[in-house]
Write a protein that holds these residues in place. Sequence first.
Motif, PDB file in Angstrom:
ATOM      1  N   VAL A   1       0.831   7.548  -6.150  1.00 50.88           N
ATOM      2  CA  VAL A   1      -0.464   8.263  -6.507  1.00 50.88           C
ATOM      3  C   VAL A   1       0.206   9.978  -5.983  1.00 50.88           C
ATOM      4  O   VAL A   1      -0.264  10.785  -6.656  1.00 50.88           O
ATOM      5  CB  VAL A   1      -1.499   7.902  -5.503  1.00 50.88           C
ATOM      6  CG1 VAL A   1      -2.692   8.982  -5.624  1.00 50.88           C
ATOM      7  CG2 VAL A   1      -1.968   6.732  -5.990  1.00 50.88           C
TER       8      VAL A   1
ATOM      9  N   ASP B   1       1.016  -1.257  -0.019  1.00 51.11           N
ATOM     10  CA  ASP B   1      -0.117  -0.070   0.095  1.00 51.11           C
ATOM     11  C   ASP B   1       0.918   1.342  -0.071  1.00 51.11           C
ATOM     12  O   ASP B   1       0.527   2.413  -0.680  1.00 51.11           O
ATOM     13  CB  ASP B   1      -0.883   0.050   1.110  1.00 51.11           C
ATOM     14  CG  ASP B   1      -1.985  -1.077   1.296  1.00 51.11           C
ATOM     15  OD1 ASP B   1      -2.277  -1.493   0.031  1.00 51.11           O
ATOM     16  OD2 ASP B   1      -2.605  -1.098   2.141  1.00 51.11           O
TER      17      ASP B   1
ATOM     18  N   GLU C   1      -7.808   2.559  -9.883  1.00 54.97           N
ATOM     19  CA  GLU C   1      -8.709   2.621  -8.988  1.00 54.97           C
ATOM     20  C   GLU C   1      -8.337   3.701  -7.947  1.00 54.97           C
ATOM     21  O   GLU C   1      -9.373   4.478  -7.564  1.00 54.97           O
ATOM     22  CB  GLU C   1      -9.055   1.353  -8.407  1.00 54.97           C
ATOM     23  CG  GLU C   1      -9.927   1.347  -7.129  1.00 54.97           C
ATOM     24  CD  GLU C   1     -11.249   1.445  -7.466  1.00 54.97           C
ATOM     25  OE1 GLU C   1     -12.080   1.951  -6.567  1.00 54.97           O
ATOM     26  OE2 GLU C   1     -11.503   1.382  -8.677  1.00 54.97           O
ATOM     27  N   GLU C   2      -7.120   3.838  -7.664  1.00 54.14           N
ATOM     28  CA  GLU C   2      -6.702   4.738  -6.842  1.00 54.14           C
ATOM     29  C   GLU C   2      -6.731   6.360  -7.170  1.00 54.14           C
ATOM     30  O   GLU C   2      -6.885   7.258  -6.501  1.00 54.14           O
ATOM     31  CB  GLU C   2      -5.128   4.621  -6.422  1.00 54.14           C
ATOM     32  CG  GLU C   2      -4.853   3.305  -5.592  1.00 54.14           C
ATOM     33  CD  GLU C   2      -5.664   3.204  -4.213  1.00 54.14           C
ATOM     34  OE1 GLU C   2      -5.637   4.127  -3.659  1.00 54.14           O
ATOM     35  OE2 GLU C   2      -5.875   2.075  -3.607  1.00 54.14           O
TER      36      GLU C   2
ATOM     37  N   ARG D   1      -5.266  -1.503 -10.243  1.00 58.10           N
ATOM     38  CA  ARG D   1      -4.798  -0.922  -8.810  1.00 58.10           C
ATOM     39  C   ARG D   1      -4.840   0.521  -8.855  1.00 58.10           C
ATOM     40  O   ARG D   1      -5.332   1.328  -8.069  1.00 58.10           O
ATOM     41  CB  ARG D   1      -3.867  -1.603  -8.326  1.00 58.10           C
ATOM     42  CG  ARG D   1      -3.591  -1.072  -6.867  1.00 58.10           C
ATOM     43  CD  ARG D   1      -4.287  -1.677  -5.618  1.00 58.10           C
ATOM     44  NE  ARG D   1      -4.015  -1.149  -4.492  1.00 58.10           N
ATOM     45  CZ  ARG D   1      -3.066  -1.656  -3.638  1.00 58.10           C
ATOM     46  NH1 ARG D   1      -2.287  -2.582  -3.701  1.00 58.10           N
ATOM     47  NH2 ARG D   1      -2.884  -1.147  -2.236  1.00 58.10           N
TER      48      ARG D   1
ATOM     49  N   ASN E   1       0.638   4.080  -2.657  1.00 61.46           N
ATOM     50  CA  ASN E   1       0.282   5.650  -2.276  1.00 61.46           C
ATOM     51  C   ASN E   1       1.491   6.665  -2.877  1.00 61.46           C
ATOM     52  O   ASN E   1       0.731   7.726  -3.068  1.00 61.46           O
ATOM     53  CB  ASN E   1       0.233   5.742  -0.757  1.00 61.46           C
ATOM     54  CG  ASN E   1      -1.048   4.940  -0.312  1.00 61.46           C
ATOM     55  OD1 ASN E   1      -2.052   4.801  -0.860  1.00 61.46           O
ATOM     56  ND2 ASN E   1      -0.993   4.428   0.991  1.00 61.46           N
TER      57      ASN E   1
END
Length: 792
Positions: A506, A499, A534-535, A531, A503
């Motif tokens: 992103v 994760d 989606e973020e 993934r 993160n």
Amino acid sequence: MESLKDRIFAKLELKNGEKYFQTLEGHTTDALKILKAYIQQNYDVIAQFCDRRELNKEKFLRNLFLTVYLHDIGKLTKEFQENIRQNRRSQKYPHAYYGFFLLYESFTDTIIEIPIELAAILGHHTQLYDQLYSDHNQFERPTFLVNEIKEFVNNATKIYTELGFNEFFVFNGFDIVVHESRPRPKVVNKVRNEFVKRINEFVDENRNWERTKSIFSYFFAVLQICDDYASAHFSKFVESYNGEQRLFDSVLENPDEYVPFLKVDDPIKKVLGDKDPYKFQKDLLDAPKFVTLFAPCGRGKTEAALLWALNALEKYRRNKIVFAMPTQTTSNAMYDRLKAIFGEENVGLYHGRCFIKLRDDLKKETDEDFEEEKDVEEIRSETFKGNTFFKPITITTVDHLIYSFVKGFSQADFALGNLQNAVIIFDEVHYYEKLTLEHLLTLFNLLTKMDIPHLLMSGTLPDFMLKELDNCYRHIVDKEGLEFIPFKLELHGRPMFDDDVVNEIVENYRKGLTQFTILNTVERAKQFYLRLKEELKNSDEPNIMLYHSQFTYNDRVKKENEIYSRIKNKPFILVATQVIEISLDISCDVMYSELAPPDALGQRAGRLNRKGREWSNEFEHVLKIYTPEKHLPYEEDLFNKVQLNVRDYQKPMSYKEVKEFCDRVYADYTLEIPSDLLSLFRKCAVFGYNWKDITFDGEEGRIFRVRDEKIQYVDVIPECIYEKEGEKALRVENMAKIPLYYLLEDIRRGLGYFYPKEIKKGRKIKVYWICRYPYSYEIGFENRGDEEFTIL
């Protein structure tokens, strides 16, 4: 219409139901016009070839003339002439076969100990192999037109004088003996068998068989150029002809159009423009025939290679430049680059899917004027030129180049002949798995023996390769560039899917950075892309793309173009497999990569700060490395060595240190040299195997493989495309490669995700596999999530 009764024909073209004939004398004259233009343009090239092959230049030229003049003499049979008048095929009377038989006892004053001239005539329609024309039961008894044969042969001196060949060599005529006007097929077959045995025994007993293959292939290539383009010109002439005449002699007015030649007066200005060359580029400009170049990404290796090649053409009297690239995608990119420098008319392209690239380029040029049927012929012509290295510059893959040496496709001898006077550039020469490297190093040894200048370029050039090269190579290094420290490596001992990694990517996106994430398998790349998407779903149309090797060939080309377009707009995220390591000329701010071999990591890191000299904390030029749960598609032992050694390189790195990293990991790497390429090359010096026994389609191996794929793949067509287009969808551009075991397991378990579609093409049945996995331009196939393998 002029009477056909007493005329001897070589060519027939149909247009709008009308027949257009060209006489044997007319076709032969057109072929000889091309030969004369070739000699005039390449006289110095021919002279140096004869010098290094210890040939009498005048005899070489005389026998070229005679072979071109006599290559279609087998059409002088009653049966062939009757068939051509009626537009019937003459499969039972092959003119190359019967022409060879007619000349067998008469063509004795040959350029080397064996009559390669007769071999060229025998194979000028079907590439030579041991069993060519061996089944005499499939042929009928011919009726030679004896008087016409003697008249045609006696006319050779007249055409020799009229076309001006007397400025190159002396020719006093040719005597032919015709023992039987109707020889039995068994008699002809016996002569064929004796000839093949004689040639093969000579190759087996003669240690200098590289010389034999070199001379035969070059001689053969010149014959092919003359014959093929004389025929092609008559077709083109008929297509544009609007008069009443239906019978023609010579129609070729400008033979120079079929003899392309590159002349660059100021190579440095042509390649570099107003830029001053770096020291290593100057060094390479005057380098000898055999040379290596070790220089980092973004330092102008391609420009340096071009400077060397252009100088080598002049210095060593050669006439072609060939770029051998690792992948089809790199070939496409180099093709675009060199067209911009030298012009489309001087640059050719060939690989297994180049038809798609050439078609798309033509569509862009013609816009709405693109006509499928008409323009497809132009694309086929360009493909043929690339396939045979016809143009002054050709970009191809190493696969195609290697198969040229072992009859690996139907025009391989033609292609190899054109390579005899080429200079060859191998780009990113380190970038291959073990078997391909063994073949390449075997090839380099052959090239030195055949005196074909070549340059080996690499961004790492590991020591295990250098120690396998002969001491005849000069090694040139970009010492200045190797000291630059443009990026930093960071090892993170966890998977990229964590994760905190997601993160961070992103957050970097929101900072406006360009980021690449490279995963080692197609399935993990798909999962990671979904993934991230989606973020980023709350962003306005997030600028993120997925690129891997399991898209259709059509979609791959479109995606490459789209990547170049979208990367200009920050922020941007590209999720990909190792397919981008050398395939795309793009760069990023931050890169996330799964652990890979050191040369692969070096290639990936080269996309960071491409022209940068120093790493700075102010910018995120960092290659962040993550450890996947599985080592595939790499060997486990190699993967473990990388994992052990990369810990010592977690710092800002120079390209010199990247090479040290490679040398440490590959310290015990051994190659088996020579590979089986050498024995196959010898076997196929003149005769040998049928190309269909060597490869499936010119790039995938049967008895010989260029690449050691750890898993077999199969081409499939997505059902969604087939349902939309029907049988029109059954084309190579709609195919995508997937692991063969997907198909085999589906058949074994009866899952029904694949089904065959058979299409009859002439006498053959072509089977296409349709795949029911959902497919999209965005993702590719949405299959069962098997992540074991990926394709470069």
